[in-house]
Design a protein around this motif. Structure first.
Motif, PDB file in Angstrom:
ATOM      1  N   SER A 181       0.824  -1.210   0.000  1.00  0.00           N
ATOM      2  CA  SER A 181       0.000   0.000   0.000  1.00  0.00           C
ATOM      3  C   SER A 181       0.852   1.251   0.000  1.00  0.00           C
ATOM      4  O   SER A 181       0.313   2.343   0.058  1.00  0.00           O
ATOM      5  CB  SER A 181      -0.900   0.031   1.243  1.00  0.00           C
ATOM      6  OG  SER A 181      -1.659  -1.140   1.352  1.00  0.00           O
TER       7      SER A 181
ATOM      8  N   ARG B 258       1.926  -6.475  -6.867  1.00  0.00           N
ATOM      9  CA  ARG B 258       0.707  -6.731  -7.640  1.00  0.00           C
ATOM     10  C   ARG B 258       1.060  -7.339  -8.978  1.00  0.00           C
ATOM     11  O   ARG B 258       0.477  -8.337  -9.406  1.00  0.00           O
ATOM     12  CB  ARG B 258      -0.036  -5.418  -7.853  1.00  0.00           C
ATOM     13  CG  ARG B 258      -1.233  -5.550  -8.762  1.00  0.00           C
ATOM     14  CD  ARG B 258      -1.878  -4.219  -9.034  1.00  0.00           C
ATOM     15  NE  ARG B 258      -2.777  -4.318 -10.178  1.00  0.00           N
ATOM     16  CZ  ARG B 258      -3.108  -3.291 -10.949  1.00  0.00           C
ATOM     17  NH1 ARG B 258      -2.618  -2.098 -10.706  1.00  0.00           N
ATOM     18  NH2 ARG B 258      -3.923  -3.474 -11.954  1.00  0.00           N
TER      19      ARG B 258
ATOM     20  N   TYR C 186      -1.157 -12.606   3.355  1.00  0.00           N
ATOM     21  CA  TYR C 186      -2.048 -11.513   3.733  1.00  0.00           C
ATOM     22  C   TYR C 186      -2.011 -10.512   2.587  1.00  0.00           C
ATOM     23  O   TYR C 186      -0.999  -9.851   2.386  1.00  0.00           O
ATOM     24  CB  TYR C 186      -1.574 -10.852   5.030  1.00  0.00           C
ATOM     25  CG  TYR C 186      -2.491  -9.736   5.509  1.00  0.00           C
ATOM     26  CD1 TYR C 186      -2.439  -8.463   4.933  1.00  0.00           C
ATOM     27  CD2 TYR C 186      -3.414  -9.951   6.520  1.00  0.00           C
ATOM     28  CE1 TYR C 186      -3.284  -7.448   5.354  1.00  0.00           C
ATOM     29  CE2 TYR C 186      -4.251  -8.939   6.956  1.00  0.00           C
ATOM     30  CZ  TYR C 186      -4.190  -7.690   6.365  1.00  0.00           C
ATOM     31  OH  TYR C 186      -5.028  -6.681   6.787  1.00  0.00           O
TER      32      TYR C 186
ATOM     33  N   ARG D 143      -3.785  -7.259   0.411  1.00  0.00           N
ATOM     34  CA  ARG D 143      -4.680  -6.130   0.657  1.00  0.00           C
ATOM     35  C   ARG D 143      -6.026  -6.370  -0.026  1.00  0.00           C
ATOM     36  O   ARG D 143      -6.094  -6.932  -1.123  1.00  0.00           O
ATOM     37  CB  ARG D 143      -4.050  -4.815   0.206  1.00  0.00           C
ATOM     38  CG  ARG D 143      -3.822  -4.683  -1.266  1.00  0.00           C
ATOM     39  CD  ARG D 143      -3.199  -3.348  -1.618  1.00  0.00           C
ATOM     40  NE  ARG D 143      -4.077  -2.216  -1.318  1.00  0.00           N
ATOM     41  CZ  ARG D 143      -3.852  -0.966  -1.704  1.00  0.00           C
ATOM     42  NH1 ARG D 143      -2.754  -0.686  -2.394  1.00  0.00           N
ATOM     43  NH2 ARG D 143      -4.680   0.006  -1.408  1.00  0.00           N
ATOM     44  N   GLY D 144      -7.084  -5.941   0.610  1.00  0.00           N
ATOM     45  CA  GLY D 144      -8.426  -6.233   0.122  1.00  0.00           C
ATOM     46  C   GLY D 144      -8.717  -5.665  -1.256  1.00  0.00           C
ATOM     47  O   GLY D 144      -9.493  -6.228  -2.021  1.00  0.00           O
ATOM     48  N   GLU D 145      -8.070  -4.535  -1.585  1.00  0.00           N
ATOM     49  CA  GLU D 145      -8.333  -3.926  -2.895  1.00  0.00           C
ATOM     50  C   GLU D 145      -7.845  -4.814  -4.040  1.00  0.00           C
ATOM     51  O   GLU D 145      -8.277  -4.663  -5.171  1.00  0.00           O
ATOM     52  CB  GLU D 145      -7.664  -2.549  -2.988  1.00  0.00           C
ATOM     53  CG  GLU D 145      -8.254  -1.504  -2.028  1.00  0.00           C
ATOM     54  CD  GLU D 145      -7.565  -1.489  -0.668  1.00  0.00           C
ATOM     55  OE1 GLU D 145      -7.011  -2.542  -0.281  1.00  0.00           O
ATOM     56  OE2 GLU D 145      -7.592  -0.447  -0.002  1.00  0.00           O
ATOM     57  N   TYR D 146      -6.919  -5.729  -3.739  1.00  0.00           N
ATOM     58  CA  TYR D 146      -6.418  -6.648  -4.763  1.00  0.00           C
ATOM     59  C   TYR D 146      -7.289  -7.910  -4.817  1.00  0.00           C
ATOM     60  O   TYR D 146      -6.802  -9.001  -5.091  1.00  0.00           O
ATOM     61  CB  TYR D 146      -4.973  -7.070  -4.452  1.00  0.00           C
ATOM     62  CG  TYR D 146      -3.885  -6.039  -4.691  1.00  0.00           C
ATOM     63  CD1 TYR D 146      -2.565  -6.353  -4.367  1.00  0.00           C
ATOM     64  CD2 TYR D 146      -4.139  -4.792  -5.229  1.00  0.00           C
ATOM     65  CE1 TYR D 146      -1.538  -5.438  -4.567  1.00  0.00           C
ATOM     66  CE2 TYR D 146      -3.121  -3.873  -5.432  1.00  0.00           C
ATOM     67  CZ  TYR D 146      -1.820  -4.198  -5.095  1.00  0.00           C
ATOM     68  OH  TYR D 146      -0.794  -3.294  -5.295  1.00  0.00           O
ATOM     69  N   MET D 147      -8.570  -7.778  -4.573  1.00  0.00           N
ATOM     70  CA  MET D 147      -9.419  -8.957  -4.457  1.00  0.00           C
ATOM     71  C   MET D 147      -9.369  -9.817  -5.716  1.00  0.00           C
ATOM     72  O   MET D 147      -9.468 -11.048  -5.631  1.00  0.00           O
ATOM     73  CB  MET D 147     -10.865  -8.522  -4.166  1.00  0.00           C
ATOM     74  CG  MET D 147     -11.757  -9.628  -3.610  1.00  0.00           C
ATOM     75  SD  MET D 147     -11.194 -10.335  -2.052  1.00  0.00           S
ATOM     76  CE  MET D 147     -11.841  -9.152  -0.874  1.00  0.00           C
ATOM     77  N   TYR D 148      -9.190  -9.203  -6.904  1.00  0.00           N
ATOM     78  CA  TYR D 148      -9.170 -10.034  -8.113  1.00  0.00           C
ATOM     79  C   TYR D 148      -7.928 -10.927  -8.140  1.00  0.00           C
ATOM     80  O   TYR D 148      -7.919 -11.993  -8.739  1.00  0.00           O
ATOM     81  CB  TYR D 148      -9.269  -9.170  -9.377  1.00  0.00           C
ATOM     82  CG  TYR D 148      -7.999  -8.439  -9.770  1.00  0.00           C
ATOM     83  CD1 TYR D 148      -7.662  -7.213  -9.193  1.00  0.00           C
ATOM     84  CD2 TYR D 148      -7.130  -8.965 -10.724  1.00  0.00           C
ATOM     85  CE1 TYR D 148      -6.515  -6.535  -9.547  1.00  0.00           C
ATOM     86  CE2 TYR D 148      -5.977  -8.285 -11.092  1.00  0.00           C
ATOM     87  CZ  TYR D 148      -5.676  -7.076 -10.502  1.00  0.00           C
ATOM     88  OH  TYR D 148      -4.527  -6.402 -10.851  1.00  0.00           O
TER      89      TYR D 148
ATOM     90  N   VAL E 294      -6.780 -12.329  -5.468  1.00  0.00           N
ATOM     91  CA  VAL E 294      -7.072 -13.451  -4.570  1.00  0.00           C
ATOM     92  C   VAL E 294      -7.483 -14.646  -5.400  1.00  0.00           C
ATOM     93  O   VAL E 294      -7.028 -15.773  -5.176  1.00  0.00           O
ATOM     94  CB  VAL E 294      -8.186 -13.075  -3.567  1.00  0.00           C
ATOM     95  CG1 VAL E 294      -8.649 -14.303  -2.797  1.00  0.00           C
ATOM     96  CG2 VAL E 294      -7.699 -12.024  -2.603  1.00  0.00           C
TER      97      VAL E 294
ATOM     98  N   PRO F 285      -7.519 -12.048   2.844  1.00  0.00           N
ATOM     99  CA  PRO F 285      -7.582 -10.661   2.375  1.00  0.00           C
ATOM    100  C   PRO F 285      -7.659  -9.663   3.523  1.00  0.00           C
ATOM    101  O   PRO F 285      -8.240  -9.934   4.564  1.00  0.00           O
ATOM    102  CB  PRO F 285      -8.892 -10.638   1.571  1.00  0.00           C
ATOM    103  CG  PRO F 285      -9.742 -11.659   2.246  1.00  0.00           C
ATOM    104  CD  PRO F 285      -8.820 -12.712   2.799  1.00  0.00           C
ATOM    105  N   GLY F 286      -7.061  -8.489   3.301  1.00  0.00           N
ATOM    106  CA  GLY F 286      -7.251  -7.379   4.230  1.00  0.00           C
ATOM    107  C   GLY F 286      -8.486  -6.618   3.778  1.00  0.00           C
ATOM    108  O   GLY F 286      -9.287  -7.112   2.990  1.00  0.00           O
ATOM    109  N   ALA F 287      -8.643  -5.393   4.288  1.00  0.00           N
ATOM    110  CA  ALA F 287      -9.841  -4.638   3.934  1.00  0.00           C
ATOM    111  C   ALA F 287      -9.576  -3.145   3.843  1.00  0.00           C
ATOM    112  O   ALA F 287     -10.447  -2.339   4.122  1.00  0.00           O
ATOM    113  CB  ALA F 287     -10.943  -4.915   4.960  1.00  0.00           C
ATOM    114  N   GLY F 288      -8.353  -2.779   3.425  1.00  0.00           N
ATOM    115  CA  GLY F 288      -8.111  -1.353   3.228  1.00  0.00           C
ATOM    116  C   GLY F 288      -7.497  -0.693   4.436  1.00  0.00           C
ATOM    117  O   GLY F 288      -8.174   0.046   5.157  1.00  0.00           O
ATOM    118  N   ALA F 289      -6.205  -0.938   4.678  1.00  0.00           N
ATOM    119  CA  ALA F 289      -5.500  -0.265   5.771  1.00  0.00           C
ATOM    120  C   ALA F 289      -4.001  -0.362   5.503  1.00  0.00           C
ATOM    121  O   ALA F 289      -3.430  -1.431   5.603  1.00  0.00           O
ATOM    122  CB  ALA F 289      -5.833  -0.901   7.114  1.00  0.00           C
TER     123      ALA F 289
END
Lengths: 436, 335, 175
Positions: A85, A93, A122, A124-129, A131, A164-168
């Motif tokens: 991040s 990424r 772990y 980051r949640g924004e990289y969900m695709y 995952v 996944p995280g969720a934006g932090a």
């Protein structure tokens, strides 16, 4: 032409899949490590290679691994930090999206060395695709016998899960990451105890960046000594640089550590020079947290030597005239850049991302953003500049985790090297008052 | 056991003791202040950064200094450690900075705050802070929430020491409030409308260092320095029953637990003792509570002096001063 | 109205819990909240969070604390398409301000607000790891990079005609 240890086959069609990756030599390091080496021998190779953490801190990876508490009978964990991040950084990424198996391969070898039976990524949640991409790669590895029980017929078993995280951004700090993995708020822990002794679920844990773990693959394949021959001094091997900003060819570049900065910015092999035929003004070389340097100091050190892309050379001059390699998030700014506004976007970032636990960071980051907002919009005063620098000084070193330092360093360096711009911004207010 | 020096004074303490607790054993001006650490609540400390000290020698075995200032409330001592608190200008600068940060978004509404006169932040700012503020921007505010008829929450005054969450976890049957949000938007809240009133939750009022959590049954009734605090107790099956009655004439305006010289409660009291017994006849009154002469509450406060105790205390202070140069306290703190 | 996962979502939830050691099921909280958010209209109401708490045998306040800490969790209703424009560093250097201003004017809303037809919510976010392809925005799991005002308009038209709620959850677990 620099050697490519991680991205050599990145353009091979289908390199995302197990079969193509395997055909190109993938998973050879797993065979070598699990079948012919003891776990400690793997750690030794990593130590010999001089591989340093590629997430930003640059701590020797082999040394970090050797700290893991072997006396405890609690289970050990490897956690891969894919929380990328840091503004300016996008190499993890790129790596995970294009060639996920290199991470899986590195994780198997690293987990084996550490004695971990369960490892987590772990991300980051924004990289969900991504995952989905990683899940698919992990399933392929299970299906081919490289994960799960008794890998390749040895008595080593390993499970890997994606979390996944969720934006932090703060969850990129290793102890905050562990808190988040445990289902809590991402508040960094006080150290000691260190994760190597009490990390995930109070058990011995090693947290490493994606690229660091991926680099374990070439380290084992070629041997630590060979890996150490690439690079200069204590900066060994290759590094992925995320180049962005006002350049002609932004993107991820794998470089051998030691490439001159001048070449990296201007050569067609890399960034291809400044866009729109403009001139270079400033560079943030390792992600927003490192000191910003004006054009002359990024190309040459204060001593007059050409600056190289290594940990040591970029840090030459300390924080007076130097910076850090950091995460390798290389942000280039042209002559039309408003340094005050750029710093404002950084200050806004740190203010948004502060976890809020300790008072210097919680209150100080908000204060710095407000001052910079006023300066940028012409409501600043001359005293604001000195207050800004003083606030940065009072945050630095007094916080629980390095986010405070990361918020302070850009401010201190921007004012140090571009003070006239800040003064002009402050004067804009006084001038407006005079004219009114 | 480990021997260490703090500001040049030697002390020997059991292994595992923190620097702050070692300093408290010595006592006096060299004890670092603490706004989030609480000795009777586990895992507190390390967050406010007020107790930062300099370790100029880590131990006898490894005498290198520690690279950064450390939180004395969470750093264990080592044999041969050398700690600097008031004798380090770096520490004093950092402390001034931290006090400034704590006051940055603080509403400074002492004139209407119940905590005035017994507020840790007032005392801290008086000892270690500057006399004016440099902050001219807007201070953050929060939407007011109601957490029941026992505890009043003023989120604007909160310094996020987290002590109330530890009380809820460690003393009450279950935590219903927490820290929501992130950064300087963090707030103590229940997220949905809910009262914080399970048993022993009233202790949050005592541990809160500022006027963020105050006793709603005492709200606006009186300034603390106009009350007469009396030690008292009653038979209680749930708690020790040892309290302080804050009285005006024969009226009990407020009941609270007893705090030691560092403002810490050692024996917590149940909600029944705190809220449901406001008749002085419910209590066995022991006598006037001892109030430190530095507190504003001590004005017009009379108590019987135990001459023997006084003699011991004076001798202890003389021993402490013997052969040791204390820095000119006022010169360094108010620069 | 009783909040419950669909049987498919419940199966995923159980798979998530199984990834963590016995007794550490609280670790599944963040992935579960992602799952819940995509099941229940893109936001987490107190009822939804209470349901997740019950699945993990933890207190509701523990869920509220986590949901309000992380920026991807919405504790207020959002439009069908959450348009998140990156505003940090290289995105700003390459013109993110223009994209944000264009959308504000186009929809006549401020950042954080939703269009009157409930279709789009505009959010500015911090670095999304696309600095080399700036400026950019995220909608659901898709990254839309190397943006120009024209490309943004094209994207908005496409999303409007599809009219679907965007989701960033394509696969949280693989069976």
């Amino acid at each position: 032409m620099g050697r490519k240890l991680l991205l050599e086959h990145i353009n091979e069609p289908g390199i995302q899949t197990f079969d193509v990756y395997r055909k190109k030599g993938g998973y050879a390091s797993v065979e070598k490590a699990l079948k012919t080496m003891a776990p400690d021998a793997v750690t030794e190779e990593v130590k010999k290679s001089g591989l340093r953490g590629r997430g930003g801190a640059g701590f020797p990876a082999g040394m970090k691994w050797s700290f893991i508490d072997k006396k405890s009978d609690k289970p050990r964990y490897l956690v891969v930090n894919a929380d990328e991040s840091e503004p300016g950084t996008f190499k993890d990424r790129y790596l995970m999206e294009k060639i996920p198996h290199v991470l899986i391969e590195g994780m198997i070898v690293a987990s084996f060395a550490l004695g971990a039976k369960t490892s987590y990524i772990y991300i980051r949640g924004e990289y969900m695709y991504i995952v989905g991409i990683l899940e698919k790669a992990i399933q392929e590895a299970y299906a081919k016998g490289f994960l799960g029980k008794n890998i390749l017929g040895t008595d080593y078993s390993l499970d890997i899960y994606v979390h996944p995280g969720a934006g932090a951004y703060i969850c990129g700090e290793e102890t905050a990451l562990l808190e988040s993995l445990e289902g809590k708020r991402g508040n960094p822990r006080l150290k000691p105890p260190f994760p190597a002794v009490a990390g995930l679920y109070a058990s011995p844990t090693v947290v490493n960046n994606v690229e660091t773990i991926a680099a374990v693959v070439p380290v084992i394949n070629m041997g630590g000594d060979e890996y150490a021959k690439i690079g200069i001094g204590k900066s060994t091997g290759t590094k992925l640089i995320s180049a962005s900003g006002h350049i002609n060819k932004p993107g991820v570049y794998e470089i051998e550590l030691g490439v001159p900065v001048d070449e990296f910015i201007y050569s067609e092999e890399y960034c291809g020079g400044i866009w729109k035929n403009r001139r270079l003004k400033a560079v943030v070389a390792g992600g927003s947290s490192v000191p910003i340097l004006p054009a002359d100091l990024i190309l040459t050190t204060a001593k007059g030597e050409p600056r190289l892309m290594t940990y040591e050379s970029l840090a030459d001059g300390g924080f007076q005239t130097g910076t850090m390699l950091g995460s390798g998030g290389f942000i280039v700014m042209d002559e039309m850049t408003d340094i005050v506004k750029n710093l404002y976007t950084f200050a806004r970032f740190y203010h948004h991302e502060s976890c809020g636990q300790c008072s210097p960071c919680r209150e100080g980051t908000g204060w710095m953003e407000k001052i910079l907002h006023r300066l940028h919009h012409g409501h600043g005063k001359k005293e604001d500049i000195d207050i800004l620098v003083d606030v940065a000084k009072k945050i630095e070193g007094n916080t629980i985790c390095p986010l405070g330092d990361a918020a302070a360093w850009p401010v201190a360096s921007a004012v140090r090297h571009f003070r006239k711009e800040f003064e002009a911004a402050a004067m804009a207010h006084s001038h407006a008052e005079l004219v009114a | 056991m480990a021997k260490l020096t703090i500001d040049g004074v030697e002390v020997e303490v059991p292994d595992g003791t923190t620097i702050l607790n070692a300093a408290r054993q010595i006592g006096g001006a060299l004890v670092p202040p603490a706004m989030c650490y609480y000795s009777t609540l586990k895992d507190t400390g390390g967050k406010c950064r007020v107790c930062l000290v300099k370790v100029s020698a880590g131990s006898a075995k490894d005498p290198r200094p520690m690279p950064k200032l450390v939180a004395s409330c969470r750093t264990p001592v080592a044999d041969g450690m050398v700690v600097q608190n008031l004798t380090s200008p770096e520490v004093l600068e950092a402390r001034k900075g931290v006090v400034e940060f704590l006051l940055l978004n603080h509403p400074l509404d002492c004139p209407i705050c119940d905590q005035a006169g017994e507020c840790d932040l007032q005392n801290l700012a008086y000892e270690h802070g500057a006399s004016t503020t440099r902050y001219e921007d807007e201070r953050r505010t929060f939407e007011k929430i109601d957490i029941g008829d026992k505890i009043q929450l003023h989120m604007t005054r909160c310094i996020l020491c987290y002590r109330c969450t530890f009380v809820a976890d460690q003393l009450t049957p279950g935590r219903v409030h927490g820290v929501l949000g992130r950064g300087d938007k963090s707030e103590i809240s229940t997220h949905i409308q809910k009262a914080v009133d399970n048993d022993f939750s009233g202790n949050m009022i005592d541990v809160c260092p500022v006027g963020a959590l105050t006793d709603k049954t005492f709200r606006f009734k009186s300034r603390v320095w106009f009350t007469k605090p009396m030690d008292a107790h009653r038979n209680c099956t749930k708690c020790s029953g040892k309290v302080v009655l804050w009285m005006k004439g024969n009226d009990v305006l407020r009941v609270s637990a007893r705090k030691d010289q560092y403002g810490e409660v050692k024996e917590y009291i149940c909600n029944e003792c705190r809220y449901d017994h406001k008749n002085v006849s419910d209590w066995t009154v022991e006598g006037p509570r001892h109030i430190d002469k530095h507190s504003v509450i001590s004005q017009n406060h009379y108590e019987k002096i135990d001459l023997q105790k006084l003699k011991v205390e004076v001798e202890r202070q003389l021993e402490f001063q013997k052969g040791r140069q204390l820095p000119e306290a006022n010169a360094t703190l108010n620069s | 109205m009783d909040i419950k996962f669909s049987s498919e979502a419940l199966a995923t939830a159980n798979k998530l819990i199984a990834r963590y050691p016995q007794g550490k099921q609280k670790s599944a909280l963040i992935p579960m909240l992602h799952l819940a958010q995509s099941e229940f209209d893109g936001w987490l109401s107190p009822e939804v969070m209470d349901y997740v708490a019950s699945l993990l045998s933890i207190k509701p306040i523990e869920v509220y604390e986590v949901a309000t800490f992380y920026s991807m969790f919405n504790t207020k209703p959002v439009g069908k398409c959450l348009i998140e424009v990156c505003q940090t560093s290289s995105c700003w250097l390459r013109g993110s301000d223009e994209i944000v201003d264009h959308l504000k004017k186009k929809w006549n809303i401020e950042v954080g607000e939703t269009t009157s037809d409930g279709m789009f919510t505009l959010k500015t976010v911090e670095c999304l790891g696309s600095c080399g392809t700036a400026p950019m925005l995220q909608c659901g799991s898709d990254f839309h990079e190397n943006l120009t005002v024209e490309k943004v308009d094209e994207l908005i038209e496409k999303l409007k005609s599809k009219g679907e709620r965007s989701s960033y959850l394509k696969s949280l677990v693989n069976s």
